[in-house]
Design a protein around this motif. Structure first.
Motif, PDB file in Angstrom:
ATOM      1  N   TYR A  34       0.853  -1.129   0.146  1.00  0.00           N
ATOM      2  CA  TYR A  34       0.053  -0.048  -0.077  1.00  0.00           C
ATOM      3  C   TYR A  34       0.818   1.280   0.073  1.00  0.00           C
ATOM      4  O   TYR A  34       0.628   2.018  -0.779  1.00  0.00           O
ATOM      5  CB  TYR A  34      -0.951   0.039   1.029  1.00  0.00           C
ATOM      6  CG  TYR A  34      -1.854  -0.940   1.150  1.00  0.00           C
ATOM      7  CD1 TYR A  34      -2.463  -1.492   0.068  1.00  0.00           C
ATOM      8  CD2 TYR A  34      -2.431  -1.642   2.525  1.00  0.00           C
ATOM      9  CE1 TYR A  34      -3.497  -2.643   0.262  1.00  0.00           C
ATOM     10  CE2 TYR A  34      -3.019  -2.381   2.358  1.00  0.00           C
ATOM     11  CZ  TYR A  34      -3.887  -3.366   1.460  1.00  0.00           C
ATOM     12  OH  TYR A  34      -4.711  -4.277   1.442  1.00  0.00           O
ATOM     13  N   PRO A  42      -7.619  -0.544   0.459  1.00  0.00           N
ATOM     14  CA  PRO A  42      -9.166  -0.712   0.841  1.00  0.00           C
ATOM     15  C   PRO A  42      -9.711   0.471   1.443  1.00  0.00           C
ATOM     16  O   PRO A  42      -9.015   0.980   2.225  1.00  0.00           O
ATOM     17  CB  PRO A  42      -9.431  -2.060   1.506  1.00  0.00           C
ATOM     18  CG  PRO A  42      -7.925  -2.793   1.673  1.00  0.00           C
ATOM     19  CD  PRO A  42      -6.873  -1.755   1.225  1.00  0.00           C
ATOM     20  N   SER A  44     -11.941   0.673   3.606  1.00  0.00           N
ATOM     21  CA  SER A  44     -12.272   0.430   5.216  1.00  0.00           C
ATOM     22  C   SER A  44     -10.815   0.707   5.839  1.00  0.00           C
ATOM     23  O   SER A  44     -10.841   1.155   7.051  1.00  0.00           O
ATOM     24  CB  SER A  44     -12.515  -0.956   5.383  1.00  0.00           C
ATOM     25  OG  SER A  44     -11.609  -1.984   4.758  1.00  0.00           O
TER      26      SER A  44
END
Length: 79
Positions: A34, A42, A44
């Motif tokens: 990431y 994501p 979330s």
């Protein structure tokens, strides 16, 4: 998309990747991907990081340069 602020926020909070992934309960390789933009983060997780760092999601996404979180409001409360 590369979220450059992920690393900056982590370092600003004096966290190593190992410490952060322990807090998040995820694998270090996944989080590293990431930070490096090798994998899409994501939504979330963006929310969790915004709460952890007390910044807005817009700040993480580099849509604003203001790190202050948006004021929370309850959609069910009367104004």
């Amino acid at each position: 998309m590369h979220y450059r602020r992920l690393r900056d926020l982590r370092e600003d909070h004096d966290l190593t990747q190992d410490e952060l992934v322990a807090k998040l309960g995820m694998h270090k390789t996944t989080y590293t991907n990431y930070e490096q933009g090798k994998r899409e983060i994501p939504f979330s997780l963006v929310i969790r990081l915004a709460e952890l760092y007390n910044v807005s999601i817009d700040y993480i996404a580099e849509l604003t340069n203001t790190p202050t979180p948006l004021k929370c409001f309850n959609i069910y409360s009367k104004k």
